[in-house]
Design a protein around this motif. Structure first.
Motif, mmCIF file in Angstrom:
data_model
loop_
_atom_site.group_PDB
_atom_site.id
_atom_site.type_symbol
_atom_site.label_atom_id
_atom_site.label_comp_id
_atom_site.label_asym_id
_atom_site.label_seq_id
_atom_site.Cartn_x
_atom_site.Cartn_y
_atom_site.Cartn_z
ATOM 1 N N THR A 220 0.792 -1.201 -0.056
ATOM 2 C CA THR A 220 0.008 -0.061 0.103
ATOM 3 C C THR A 220 0.990 1.257 -0.016
ATOM 4 O OG1 THR A 220 -1.862 -1.199 1.260
ATOM 5 C CG2 THR A 220 -1.757 1.252 1.316
ATOM 6 N N VAL A 221 0.582 2.249 -0.981
ATOM 7 C CA VAL A 221 1.220 3.564 -1.027
ATOM 8 C C VAL A 221 0.158 4.526 -0.888
ATOM 9 C CG1 VAL A 221 2.464 5.085 -2.294
ATOM 10 C CG2 VAL A 221 2.894 2.668 -2.269
ATOM 11 N N GLU A 222 0.262 5.591 0.162
ATOM 12 C CA GLU A 222 -0.579 6.545 0.317
ATOM 13 C C GLU A 222 -0.111 7.970 -0.429
ATOM 14 O OE1 GLU A 222 -1.781 7.230 4.229
ATOM 15 O OE2 GLU A 222 -2.913 5.531 4.823
ATOM 16 N N LEU A 223 -1.025 8.674 -0.870
ATOM 17 C CA LEU A 223 -0.619 9.939 -1.762
ATOM 18 C C LEU A 223 -1.719 10.877 -1.592
ATOM 19 C CD1 LEU A 223 -0.659 9.307 -5.350
ATOM 20 C CD2 LEU A 223 -1.642 7.749 -3.956
ATOM 21 N N GLN A 224 -1.595 12.112 -1.739
ATOM 22 C CA GLN A 224 -2.470 13.046 -1.619
ATOM 23 C C GLN A 224 -3.689 13.162 -2.786
ATOM 24 O OE1 GLN A 224 -1.121 17.418 -1.567
ATOM 25 N NE2 GLN A 224 -2.772 17.977 -0.163
ATOM 26 N N GLN A 225 -4.740 13.314 -2.536
ATOM 27 C CA GLN A 225 -5.661 13.225 -3.637
ATOM 28 C C GLN A 225 -5.629 14.537 -4.520
ATOM 29 O OE1 GLN A 225 -8.690 13.064 -0.325
ATOM 30 N NE2 GLN A 225 -9.164 11.102 -0.728
ATOM 31 N N ASP A 226 -6.132 14.247 -5.741
ATOM 32 C CA ASP A 226 -5.864 15.443 -6.851
ATOM 33 C C ASP A 226 -7.041 15.610 -7.520
ATOM 34 O OD1 ASP A 226 -5.616 12.968 -8.245
ATOM 35 O OD2 ASP A 226 -4.131 13.844 -9.686
ATOM 36 N N LEU A 227 -8.050 14.774 -7.261
ATOM 37 C CA LEU A 227 -9.240 15.156 -7.870
ATOM 38 C C LEU A 227 -10.423 15.647 -6.833
ATOM 39 C CD1 LEU A 227 -9.884 12.012 -10.371
ATOM 40 C CD2 LEU A 227 -9.359 14.188 -10.983
ATOM 41 N N LEU A 228 -11.121 16.554 -7.221
ATOM 42 C CA LEU A 228 -12.306 17.277 -6.639
ATOM 43 C C LEU A 228 -13.585 16.847 -7.226
ATOM 44 C CD1 LEU A 228 -13.432 18.981 -4.081
ATOM 45 C CD2 LEU A 228 -12.767 20.911 -5.572
ATOM 46 N N GLN A 229 -14.573 16.726 -6.554
ATOM 47 C CA GLN A 229 -15.926 16.686 -7.048
ATOM 48 C C GLN A 229 -16.948 17.240 -6.109
ATOM 49 O OE1 GLN A 229 -19.061 13.217 -6.698
ATOM 50 N NE2 GLN A 229 -18.214 12.796 -8.782
ATOM 51 N N MET A 230 -17.662 18.389 -6.509
ATOM 52 C CA MET A 230 -18.652 19.093 -5.868
ATOM 53 C C MET A 230 -20.167 18.930 -6.488
ATOM 54 S SD MET A 230 -16.462 22.857 -5.045
ATOM 55 C CE MET A 230 -17.190 23.056 -3.742
ATOM 56 N N ARG A 231 -21.022 18.340 -5.413
ATOM 57 C CA ARG A 231 -22.117 18.232 -5.997
ATOM 58 C C ARG A 231 -23.226 19.276 -5.415
ATOM 59 N NH1 ARG A 231 -26.173 15.070 -3.416
ATOM 60 N NH2 ARG A 231 -24.691 14.351 -1.953
ATOM 61 N N LEU A 232 -23.714 19.829 -6.742
ATOM 62 C CA LEU A 232 -24.783 20.776 -6.313
ATOM 63 C C LEU A 232 -26.146 20.388 -6.378
ATOM 64 C CD1 LEU A 232 -23.265 23.768 -8.260
ATOM 65 C CD2 LEU A 232 -22.722 23.322 -5.889
ATOM 66 N N SER A 233 -27.118 20.775 -5.786
ATOM 67 C CA SER A 233 -28.396 20.312 -5.880
ATOM 68 C C SER A 233 -29.524 21.553 -5.833
ATOM 69 C CB SER A 233 -28.868 19.157 -4.812
ATOM 70 O OG SER A 233 -28.744 19.681 -3.457
ATOM 71 N N ALA A 234 -30.784 21.104 -6.140
ATOM 72 C CA ALA A 234 -31.780 22.043 -5.948
ATOM 73 C C ALA A 234 -33.037 21.097 -5.681
ATOM 74 C CB ALA A 234 -32.136 22.887 -7.275
ATOM 75 N N THR A 235 -33.889 21.563 -5.003
ATOM 76 C CA THR A 235 -35.305 20.662 -4.474
ATOM 77 C C THR A 235 -36.396 21.837 -4.541
ATOM 78 O OG1 THR A 235 -34.310 19.593 -2.935
ATOM 79 C CG2 THR A 235 -36.497 19.477 -2.970
ATOM 80 N N ARG A 236 -37.546 21.266 -5.440
ATOM 81 C CA ARG A 236 -38.801 22.140 -5.584
ATOM 82 C C ARG A 236 -40.032 21.230 -5.321
ATOM 83 N NH1 ARG A 236 -35.352 25.331 -5.692
ATOM 84 N NH2 ARG A 236 -34.866 26.687 -7.080
ATOM 85 N N GLU A 237 -41.018 21.885 -4.645
ATOM 86 C CA GLU A 237 -42.120 21.108 -4.283
ATOM 87 C C GLU A 237 -43.427 21.728 -4.602
ATOM 88 O OE1 GLU A 237 -44.173 19.395 -0.213
ATOM 89 O OE2 GLU A 237 -42.087 20.408 -0.095
ATOM 90 N N GLY A 238 -44.195 21.164 -5.072
ATOM 91 C CA GLY A 238 -45.723 21.594 -5.562
ATOM 92 C C GLY A 238 -46.812 20.776 -5.807
ATOM 93 N N SER A 239 -48.005 20.951 -6.236
ATOM 94 C CA SER A 239 -49.336 20.302 -6.425
ATOM 95 C C SER A 239 -49.104 19.669 -7.716
ATOM 96 C CB SER A 239 -50.496 20.840 -5.806
ATOM 97 O OG SER A 239 -50.652 22.016 -6.753
ATOM 98 N N ASP A 240 -48.460 20.310 -8.709
ATOM 99 C CA ASP A 240 -48.449 19.738 -9.841
ATOM 100 C C ASP A 240 -46.961 19.283 -10.372
ATOM 101 O OD1 ASP A 240 -48.827 19.350 -12.853
ATOM 102 O OD2 ASP A 240 -49.182 21.449 -13.152
ATOM 103 N N PRO A 241 -47.060 18.000 -10.781
ATOM 104 C CA PRO A 241 -45.622 17.364 -10.888
ATOM 105 C C PRO A 241 -45.044 17.976 -12.274
ATOM 106 C CG PRO A 241 -47.330 15.614 -11.529
ATOM 107 C CD PRO A 241 -47.965 16.975 -10.712
ATOM 108 N N ALA A 242 -45.812 18.451 -13.328
ATOM 109 C CA ALA A 242 -45.170 19.025 -14.546
ATOM 110 C C ALA A 242 -44.581 20.488 -14.230
ATOM 111 C CB ALA A 242 -46.437 19.192 -15.385
#
Length: 235
Positions: free
Chosen positions: A39-61
């Protein structure tokens, strides 16, 4: 996906030929199964950022239309900073599902949409995330690029092989044998993906980040592991 490389010793190939000819092979004796890892450990060089949005209502469309508008705006902003390998942009989960009330009937519809920013240019990604005003940050993950992993995979493999050989020699002597020969061995190399470090949804609940305040991130360490397993014939 794991990579497997299998090597068969000459004795094993001869045994296979004998079996194909219809002869009965003797039961293997003094065969030892073992494995070792490097096993060899090394510093991570990839970043992933996950953005999200939520909406709610009576009409699914209507909920779907709202989410599409939000996602289109976020994509337009993110694409301004996109650069292959440095910051890649892709959509994630997009789903609408019903929520039932106390009587078991559908009372409302909830929809979620995700946008993923990932790559090696950490400042570019964090600044782009800060400029997106229509979505909030839901998670941060780090990982290793293939190039970075390949730099140390050979070192981990050498460690694993050396430990396998040393272990085989030690066990042969412990069982009263003078030496051993290799019968069969397989080499397995792990490929770690993105690893979540922390979630930002609660911290961002009040609203999106300011363009002047990129989200702070700090990578950790990832382990590249190579495992050698197989059998040896004790003599």
């Amino acid at each position: 996906m794991n990579k497997f490389t299998t090597f068969l010793a000459g004795g094993a190939l001869a045994a296979a030929a004998t079996l194909a000819s219809g002869q009965t092979l003797p039961v293997p004796q003094n065969v030892l199964q073992l494995q070792a890892a490097g096993t060899v450990e090394l510093q991570q060089d990839l970043l992933q950022m996950r953005l999200s949005a939520t909406r709610e209502g009576s009409d699914p469309a209507a909920v779907q239309t709202q989410l599409k508008t939000v996602l289109d705006a976020a994509l337009a902003e993110a694409r301004k900073s996109a650069q292959p390998g440095q910051m890649d942009v892709r959509t994630g989960n997009f789903a609408i599902y019903p929520r039932s009330g106390r009587e078991g009937r559908i009372s409302t519809w909830v929809g979620t949409a995700e946008l993923l920013l990932e790559g090696r240019d950490f400042p570019r990604i964090t600044q782009a995330a800060g400029r997106i005003q229509t979505m909030t940050l839901a998670g941060v993950s780090f990982g290793l690029s293939r190039e970075r992993r390949a730099q140390v995979e050979g070192q981990a493999q050498a460690q694993a092989i050396e430990r396998f050989q040393a272990r085989a020699g030690e066990l042969a002597k412990a069982f009263g044998f003078a030496s051993y020969t290799l019968r069969e061995v397989s080499v397995n190399s792990s490929e770690p993906g993105f690893a979540p470090r922390y979630r930002m949804a609660s911290a961002m609940a009040a609203g999106p980040a300011s363009a002047e305040a990129p989200v702070p991130v700090e990578p950790g360490q990832s382990a590249v592991t190579v495992t050698v397993s197989g059998s040896v014939q004790l003599h």
